[in-house]
Write a protein that holds these residues in place. Sequence first.
Motif: not given
Length: 302
Positions: A224-235
């Motif tokens: 199996q192949k799993t793609k993780f995408h994590s996004i952090s933002e500060i405003l």
Amino acid sequence: HYHPAFLLQNFFENLDYNYNNKYALFTTFYREIIKENSNYSDISEAVLNVLKAPYSNEYSEDLVKFIKGRKSSNVQPFDEIRFRLKGGPYYITKLDVIKNNESFINPEFIQLYTYEFKKKTLIDGRETAVLSFTPIYNLRELLYEGLLYFDIETWAISRIEFNYTRQGLQEARQMMIEKEPKGCKAIPTELSYQVQYKYIDQKWYLYSARSSMQIKINDKEKRQKTKFHSISEILTTNIEIGDLQHFNRKDILKPNEFFTERINGYDKEFWEDYNVIQPEEELDNALKEFDNHDLIITNRNQ
């Protein structure tokens, strides 16, 4: 057409004048999203205070204090693989590359990069020159390439977009991935960042920062192949200067801490003032609407 050496020289000469050299208290809205393939597996948000240290003092660090947070409950659970980001809010403040004198804008290291004038553009209606930078060769210590945006009136850098080079991604693997699940291999495929400053009362202040990280996990046993995408933002939503209170040590977020562990319960009344972004809403669109708000600086001494 602007020569890179001319832009960089003007940036260095105006550094002390362009960025704030006093302590400032930022109120910020922080968000962390993790997607697993196409499903959201975690959405967390927080209001944080950031005590911004003077830009002229390279030894004093910014401190981050957790005020309140919330987690989305209607997201998909993880698929057997536990993947969490340590120290999210702590590290995103480190994206203030001007405060941290990152190598690609550091006079001691700029000879190790190639700079090229790309174009002129407008940011917030202000004339801006764009330079690209890349390491001159694959030095193990030089991990970044990207774009620098120079405000032509003040010679400040108003925006930075940068990412890890391919060589950098290989180095980053050791830094980022503490524990791989048995029989799996985790490979970072993207690490990219955006930092934006805003011009208020003759100074440039950190306005927003965004970190995007993609990791591919190959499970050999299950094929199996799993793609993780994590996004952090500060405003940044508010800035105070003047006579500021120091943070209590126990309130300060540490580099190795999972900030989501501080979140307990959901206080609807508190969040009414901060409901700028709906958890289901695409963040980019929500931030565009919010981007039009005026950032006001209050001076506590007045």
